[in-house]
Design a protein around this motif. Structure first.
Motif, mmCIF file in Angstrom:
data_model
loop_
_atom_site.group_PDB
_atom_site.id
_atom_site.type_symbol
_atom_site.label_atom_id
_atom_site.label_comp_id
_atom_site.label_asym_id
_atom_site.label_seq_id
_atom_site.Cartn_x
_atom_site.Cartn_y
_atom_site.Cartn_z
ATOM 1 N N GLY A 186 -102.704 -60.244 50.321
ATOM 2 C CA GLY A 186 -101.613 -60.397 51.250
ATOM 3 C C GLY A 186 -100.812 -61.910 50.653
ATOM 4 N N GLU A 187 -101.534 -62.708 50.031
ATOM 5 C CA GLU A 187 -100.940 -64.139 49.638
ATOM 6 C C GLU A 187 -100.249 -63.727 48.019
ATOM 7 O OE1 GLU A 187 -102.795 -67.794 49.950
ATOM 8 O OE2 GLU A 187 -104.443 -66.964 51.052
ATOM 9 N N TRP A 188 -99.128 -64.497 47.918
ATOM 10 C CA TRP A 188 -98.657 -64.552 46.587
ATOM 11 C C TRP A 188 -99.394 -65.227 45.634
ATOM 12 C CZ3 TRP A 188 -95.116 -61.218 44.928
ATOM 13 C CH2 TRP A 188 -94.040 -60.716 45.741
ATOM 14 N N GLN A 189 -99.681 -64.831 44.355
ATOM 15 C CA GLN A 189 -100.458 -65.452 43.332
ATOM 16 C C GLN A 189 -99.643 -65.491 42.006
ATOM 17 O OE1 GLN A 189 -104.697 -64.509 43.682
ATOM 18 N NE2 GLN A 189 -104.209 -62.911 44.969
ATOM 19 N N THR A 190 -100.116 -66.370 41.116
ATOM 20 C CA THR A 190 -99.423 -66.292 39.852
ATOM 21 C C THR A 190 -100.312 -66.158 38.570
ATOM 22 O OG1 THR A 190 -99.780 -68.770 39.721
ATOM 23 C CG2 THR A 190 -97.705 -67.792 40.638
ATOM 24 N N TYR A 191 -99.654 -65.790 37.465
ATOM 25 C CA TYR A 191 -100.220 -65.674 36.021
ATOM 26 C C TYR A 191 -99.043 -66.714 35.426
ATOM 27 C CZ TYR A 191 -104.158 -62.501 36.419
ATOM 28 O OH TYR A 191 -105.171 -61.735 36.870
ATOM 29 N N ASP A 192 -99.742 -67.295 34.503
ATOM 30 C CA ASP A 192 -99.126 -67.955 33.494
ATOM 31 C C ASP A 192 -99.716 -67.631 32.120
ATOM 32 O OD1 ASP A 192 -96.614 -69.585 34.470
ATOM 33 O OD2 ASP A 192 -98.107 -69.966 35.730
ATOM 34 N N ILE A 193 -99.290 -66.839 31.149
ATOM 35 C CA ILE A 193 -99.710 -66.305 30.125
ATOM 36 C C ILE A 193 -99.016 -66.681 28.658
ATOM 37 C CG2 ILE A 193 -100.784 -64.176 29.069
ATOM 38 C CD1 ILE A 193 -100.559 -62.963 32.090
ATOM 39 N N THR A 194 -100.045 -66.971 27.904
ATOM 40 C CA THR A 194 -99.304 -67.243 26.377
ATOM 41 C C THR A 194 -100.151 -66.303 25.479
ATOM 42 O OG1 THR A 194 -98.688 -69.525 26.948
ATOM 43 C CG2 THR A 194 -98.702 -68.700 24.666
ATOM 44 N N LEU A 195 -99.051 -65.403 24.894
ATOM 45 C CA LEU A 195 -99.680 -64.611 23.734
ATOM 46 C C LEU A 195 -98.969 -65.015 22.224
ATOM 47 C CD1 LEU A 195 -101.738 -61.992 23.256
ATOM 48 C CD2 LEU A 195 -99.618 -60.679 23.609
ATOM 49 N N SER B 40 -103.504 -68.634 32.786
ATOM 50 C CA SER B 40 -103.669 -69.664 33.734
ATOM 51 C C SER B 40 -103.579 -68.802 35.189
ATOM 52 C CB SER B 40 -102.660 -70.616 33.614
ATOM 53 O OG SER B 40 -102.681 -71.436 34.904
ATOM 54 N N ALA B 41 -104.516 -68.625 35.917
ATOM 55 C CA ALA B 41 -104.179 -67.908 37.111
ATOM 56 C C ALA B 41 -104.281 -68.902 38.361
ATOM 57 C CB ALA B 41 -105.808 -66.978 37.425
ATOM 58 N N ASN B 42 -103.243 -68.773 39.157
ATOM 59 C CA ASN B 42 -102.880 -69.707 40.237
ATOM 60 C C ASN B 42 -103.246 -71.279 40.002
ATOM 61 O OD1 ASN B 42 -102.605 -67.617 42.058
ATOM 62 N ND2 ASN B 42 -104.579 -67.087 42.412
#
Length: 325
Positions: free
Chosen positions: A258-267, A275-277
Motif C-alpha cells: 500500500g506504500e509507494w516505492q521506487t526503483y532507479d535502474i541503469t542498464l 536502487s530500491a527506495n
C-alpha cells in the motif's frame, strides 16, 4: 660425523628414501586415477539464446554451459517461464548434446529432457517437457553486450502521460487503466509494453502493490527486476530488488504493502545497477541471460519496457526513461 665407523649421511638417506618412494607412488596413483580432460574440438561452452517452437509460436529460452573441473560440463537453463535452474551435468559427445532437469513450474512430474546437435555455431534439437510432449528448438550464441565506452545520456522521456495508455499496448486483452495520474492493473491480466524500444538507459519508476501481490519490470523486455510483497524477507534472487533468478539484492528495502516505492535502474549492455527506495542493492553486476517470461531471446536487439500484469493487482506512476544517445 661418524658413529662406530658409519657415516650419519648414509643413515639419513637410508631412512628418507622409503618415504620419498611412497610419496612419489601416491602422486603417480592419483594422476593415473584422474579422468582425462575433454578432447579439444567444437565446443558448446558459453551462453546460448534459445527459441522453442510450441504450437506454431516462438517462446524464448536460455542456456549456459561451462566446464567444472577437468571433464564435467554443467550449466544453467531458463525455460519459457520460471527462473534460472542448475544443470548438474551436460552430456556432449560427437557434436551431440543432452541434459535433463526436474520440473519447476511445469504441470507434469517427469524430468525435462533437452537434446540437441551442434551445427557450426548454432544448436538445434528437441525438448521433451514434463508432460511428455516434444518441441523443437534452435539456439545461437548470446552476444557479450560489452560496451567500449561509457554512455552519453540523452533527454529524459516521460513514458506514462498520466492520462491514457498512449505509447503502450497490452499483450492480450487489456485490463490496464489510467486513473488520476496512476497506471493501474486492478486484477491479473495482460502484460503491458512500450511502443518504443531501447538499448541502454536509466529508468525511474514508482510502484505500489496490495498485500501478497507480485509484478516485475522487464528491461528491454528480457530482464525482470522483481516486484513482490517482500518486507521482512531475506534478500534472495526472487524477492523485491532482485534480477529474477540471477542477481540477489544486497539488502531488503521493501516497504509495507500500500506504500509507494521506487526503483532507479541503469542498464548498459548486460551491466545493471538497481536502487530500491533510495538504496543501491545491485551495483554494476552482469545479467547472464534472459529471465523467464521475456518477450524474446534476441539479446543483441533493442527492446521495450515491459511491466508485468499477470501476477496480481499493481499500480505505477512517474515512469521516466533516459536513453543513451
Amino acid at each position: 660425523m661418524k658413529i662406530s665407523g658409519i657415516c650419519t649421511k648414509h643413515i639419513s638417506l637410508t631412512l628418507i628414501m622409503p618415504s620419498l618412494l611412497l610419496l612419489f607412488s601416491s602422486f603417480t596413483s592419483r594422476a593415473n586415477l584422474r579422468p582425462p580432460p575433454i578432447p579439444q574440438g567444437p565446443s558448446i561452452e558459453g551462453r546460448w539464446d534459445m527459441t522453442i517452437y510450441i504450437s506454431g509460436k516462438e517462446f524464448p529460452s536460455w542456456l549456459e554451459v561451462r566446464l567444472s573441473g577437468t571433464h564435467t560440463l554443467v550449466g544453467r537453463f531458463v525455460g519459457t517461464g520460471g527462473s534460472a535452474r542448475p544443470i548438474s551435468r551436460v552430456n556432449f559427445s560427437g557434436g551431440n548434446m543432452s541434459f535433463s532437469i526436474p520440473p519447476q513450474w511445469e504441470q507434469g512430474t517427469n524430468d525435462i529432457l533437452v537434446e540437441g546437435k551442434l551445427e557450426g555455431d548454432s544448436l538445434k534439437g528437441n525438448l521433451t517437457s514434463s508432460d511428455g510432449k516434444s518441441y523443437s528448438w534452435v539456439a545461437v550464441r548470446a552476444p557479450s553486450l560489452r560496451r567500449k565506452a561509457q554512455p552519453v545520456w540523452g533527454k529524459p522521456i516521460q513514458l506514462f502521460n498520466g492520462i491514457n495508455l498512449k505509447g503502450w499496448h497490452a499483450l492480450g486483452e487489456n485490463q490496464w487503466l489510467a486513473v488520476s495520474g496512476i497506471l493501474r492493473s486492478p486484477k491479473s491480466g495482460s502484460n503491458l509494453v512500450t511502443d518504443q524500444s531501447f538499448t541502454d538507459f536509466k529508468l525511474h519508476i514508482e510502484f505500489r502493490y496490495p498485500k501478497g501481490s507480485n509484478s516485475g519490470v522487464y528491461l528491454r523486455g528480457r530482464y525482470e527486476v522483481q516486484i513482490e510483497d517482500s518486507k521482512g524477507n531475506e534478500p534472495l534472487n526472487d524477492q523485491l530488488g532482485a534480477v529474477y533468478g540471477f542477481l540477489s539484492p544486497s539488502d531488503m528495502m521493501a516497504k509495507d504493502p500500500g506504500e509507494w516505492q521506487t526503483y532507479d535502474i541503469t542498464l548498459v549492455g548486460r551491466m545493471v545497477t538497481v536502487s530500491a527506495n533510495g538504496k543501491t542493492v545491485i551495483f554494476n553486476q552482469e545479467i547472464p541471460g534472459i529471465t523467464g517470461g521475456a518477450i524474446n531471446s534476441k539479446e543483441g536487439e533493442p527492446g521495450p519496457l515491459l511491466i508485468q500484469g499477470d501476477h496480481g493487482p499493481i499500480e505505477f506512476r512517474n515512469i521516466i526513461l533516459t536513453p543513451a544517445r
